[in-house]
Design a protein around this motif. Structure first.
Motif, short mmCIF file in Angstrom:
data_model
loop_
_atom_site.label_atom_id
_atom_site.label_comp_id
_atom_site.label_asym_id
_atom_site.label_seq_id
_atom_site.Cartn_x
_atom_site.Cartn_y
_atom_site.Cartn_z
N THR A 1 131.23 -51.00 19.31
CA THR A 1 132.81 -51.71 19.64
C THR A 1 132.65 -53.00 20.70
O THR A 1 133.14 -53.79 20.28
N THR B 1 135.44 -45.46 19.36
CA THR B 1 135.95 -46.84 19.16
C THR B 1 136.91 -47.18 20.24
O THR B 1 136.80 -48.20 21.05
N SER B 2 137.64 -46.02 20.82
CA SER B 2 138.59 -46.26 22.07
C SER B 2 137.86 -46.39 22.99
O SER B 2 138.29 -47.08 23.96
N THR C 1 136.35 -49.59 23.18
CA THR C 1 137.43 -50.70 23.56
C THR C 1 137.65 -50.72 25.15
O THR C 1 137.91 -51.61 25.60
N TRP D 1 145.84 -51.62 25.26
CA TRP D 1 146.53 -50.36 24.56
C TRP D 1 147.27 -50.82 23.20
O TRP D 1 147.15 -50.13 22.16
N ILE E 1 144.20 -50.56 20.99
CA ILE E 1 143.70 -48.97 20.53
C ILE E 1 144.67 -48.45 19.52
O ILE E 1 144.35 -47.81 18.57
#
Length: 367
Positions: A117, A145-146, A149, A191, A194
């Motif tokens: 990511t 993935t979050s 990020t 955010w 995401i």
């Protein structure tokens, strides 16, 4: 199109024969790029940023489980944060602790996505992540993935404000911690990304599992469109500026990558689909069967042709004289018979000898 399928079969066969070598090579490359990315953006500790240390860590991680690479990258990032500021180190350590709690519980096998990511963000192609996750993995991959990020946006903030954070001193430690934590957790752009990735991934995952023709293509295009719409709406609503050129270009790259994944993992022939119906004592079953597209790789037959062909010239007169000399040698005390019958027999023997030598040359029996 058949050539593409043949190429796919050959690539799959090559990977099947050398899968361990390819896996270890990709693991080394992933670790090396991740460590280089950390050192390039937040390389505050000069000793840890050395190219020799970076390559050595990548080599060590190659022979360890993939999760060890994530732990090593975390340790390297925390070392750089500690070298910059104690407050930044403390906040980063707490963030990693919370992320690891969610990650190990929900998606422990998605360690490579945590590394991929930030790399995708650095290469300006982050929008392919929800497409790939929705096509190849379950929605639980969004946890990985979050986390990746959040790590990327932390490094970006530290990179931009490293001078201010470094000069805070011990007296402003609490102010430094509060400011850094507020910037990390209240980043509107982070955010929005995401949330957009989560919605896009769910759309792709839901559509590609539907029993409709060309489900994967529909899911890829729909996921890219949803991603663009959510990010654009979020930017307008929260006043965040995003490069729409990069957004649209990244979405097109995501579509291309998704179609490549479909070629390798879900190539079917919808023209030969069949709908089946059968039942048992308790249920009726309605099944749609779609055959996979499979092309046999053509085998090459190599035929060797001897380009050098030697021709031997036979002197007929010399062969006859040699045969006459052998006949003239006395093999017994008896005098050989003379007459026309003997000459005819001698000529026949000479012809047989010539024919035999000619056949031996043509059939390569002399070799």
């Amino acid at each position: 199109m058949d050539n593409v399928y043949v190429l796919r079969e050959r690539l799959q066969a090559i990977y099947g024969r050398h899968s361990k070598i390819f896996d270890k090579g990709l693991q080394f490359l992933l670790a090396l790029v991740a460590f280089l990315l950390i050192n390039q953006n937040v390389g505050f500790m000069k000793a840890a940023s050395s190219p020799v240390i970076t390559v050595a860590l990548a080599v060590i991680c190659t022979f360890l489980p993939l999760m060890a690479t994530v732990v090593m990258a975390t340790a390297l990032l925390l070392a750089h944060m500690f070298s910059l500021s104690l407050g930044v180190f403390a906040v980063t350590a707490v963030v990693f602790l919370v992320m690891y709690c969610f990650f190990f519980r929900l998606a422990p096998k998605m360690a490579f996505l945590v590394l991929l990511t930030p790399i995708a963000f650095a290469l300006k192609i982050p929008y392919l992540l929800p497409i790939v996750c929705g096509l190849a993995f379950a929605p639980s991959s969004l946890v990985a993935t979050s986390c990746g990020t959040i790590v990327y946006y932390m490094m970006e903030y530290v990179k931009k404000t490293s001078t201010a954070l470094e000069g805070s001193g011990a007296k402003g430690l609490m102010t430094q911690i509060t400011k850094y934590a507020k910037q990390v957790f209240q980043s509107k752009e982070m955010w929005i990304v995401i949330i957009a990735f989560a919605i896009s991934c769910f759309v792709v995952y839901s559509l590609r599992r539907q029993a409709v023709d060309h489900a994967w293509k529909i899911a890829i295009i729909a996921g890219a469109v949803v991603n663009v719409i959510v990010i654009a709406v979020g930017d307008i609503a929260l006043g965040v500026h995003t490069s729409y050129g990069a957004l649209i270009g990244g979405s097109l790259v995501a579509i291309v990558v998704g179609l490549i994944l479909e070629l390798f993992f879900f190539t079917v022939d919808y023209a030969r689909s069949e709908s089946l119906q059968f039942e048992d004592d308790e249920y009726y079953y309605y099944v749609k069967a779609i055959p996979k597209v499979s092309v046999s790789t053509p085998e090459k037959t190599v035929k060797r042709i001897n380009e050098r062909q030697e021709t031997e010239i036979i002197d007929t007169e010399a062969v006859r004289k040699n045969a006459e000399r052998k006949r003239e040698k006395p093999v017994s005390k008896r005098t050989p018979k003379k007459g026309p019958g003997v000459k005819v027999q001698d000529m026949r023997e000479v012809d047989k000898m010539l024919l035999t030598q000619s056949l031996r040359k043509d059939l390569n029996l002399d070799d």
